[in-house]
Design a protein around this motif. Structure first.
Motif, short mmCIF file in Angstrom:
data_model
loop_
_atom_site.label_atom_id
_atom_site.label_comp_id
_atom_site.label_asym_id
_atom_site.label_seq_id
_atom_site.Cartn_x
_atom_site.Cartn_y
_atom_site.Cartn_z
N TYR A 101 0.71 -1.23 0.40
CA TYR A 101 -0.58 0.73 0.02
C TYR A 101 1.15 1.31 0.40
N HIS A 152 1.96 1.68 -3.57
CA HIS A 152 1.29 2.43 -4.54
C HIS A 152 0.82 3.76 -4.25
N GLY A 153 0.58 3.70 -3.25
CA GLY A 153 -0.10 5.19 -2.01
C GLY A 153 -1.22 5.20 -2.14
N GLU A 175 1.30 9.95 -1.82
CA GLU A 175 1.49 9.31 -3.01
C GLU A 175 2.53 8.30 -3.16
N ARG A 176 2.33 8.50 -4.23
CA ARG A 176 3.39 6.88 -4.19
C ARG A 176 5.02 6.69 -4.07
N ARG A 177 5.33 5.76 -3.23
CA ARG A 177 6.62 5.76 -3.00
C ARG A 177 6.44 4.59 -3.28
N ASP A 178 7.18 3.90 -4.57
CA ASP A 178 7.30 2.91 -5.17
C ASP A 178 8.54 2.42 -4.82
#
Length: 166
Positions: free
Chosen positions: A70, A73-74, A121-124
């Protein structure tokens, strides 16, 4: 001699896969630090890897807490599969009206932490590195299997040569 060579190639393959799994965990942990996904350290400490070898094949199992995906994917609380992509709470006006745009206390009164007031935000930390590493593993394994095939052919040629000489 060729049998010893095949055993050495198989040993190298197993060692490479074992080290790949360990390195993948280290890369993911480094990415968590880079993206500052470490409030409690629970996700960071949840990583485990295990490799089971069966001849030329290997079964690699990587485990970590599900909420790590999660983070990558933000998404999280309030996000659902059935919303059709319309996430009302990401609208600036909705966030302002419901005071989601200001830092606020989260968790119990005696502990918890403060939000940033910004939308997630996304942090991939996960998928890009995994894909790149899998492609590298594919190339390396193809090379090692090619070496093993060459060893098998050499062994067959040696056996054929010995049969002719007799």
């Amino acid at each position: 001699m060729a049998e010893l060579n095949r055993q050495e190639i198989e040993r190298q393959q197993q060692l490479w896969v074992d080290n790949w799994a360990k390195m993948m965990v280290q890369i993911w942990q480094d990415k968590l630090q880079f993206w500052n996904i470490r409030r409690t350290g629970t996700l960071m400490g949840s990583f485990t890897e295990s490799v089971a070898h069966d001849g030329l094949s290997a079964n690699i199992v990587m485990r970590f807490l599900a909420y790590g995906i999660y983070q990558a994917h933000g998404v999280g609380y309030g996000y659902g599969k059935d919303n059709g992509g319309d996430l009302e709470f990401l609208s600036p006006s909705y966030r302002h009206e419901h005071r989601l745009d200001i830092p606020r206390k989260v968790g119990p009164a005696w502990g918890g932490y403060y939000t940033s007031g910004e939308p997630r935000e996304r942090r991939d930390w996960f998928s890009k590195k995994l894909f790149a590493s899998l492609m590298r593993m594919k190339e390396t394994m193809a090379h090692m299997v090619g070496e093993e095939a060459a060893a098998v052919i050499c062994e067959a040629l040696e056996d054929a040569g010995k049969a002719i000489v007799k």
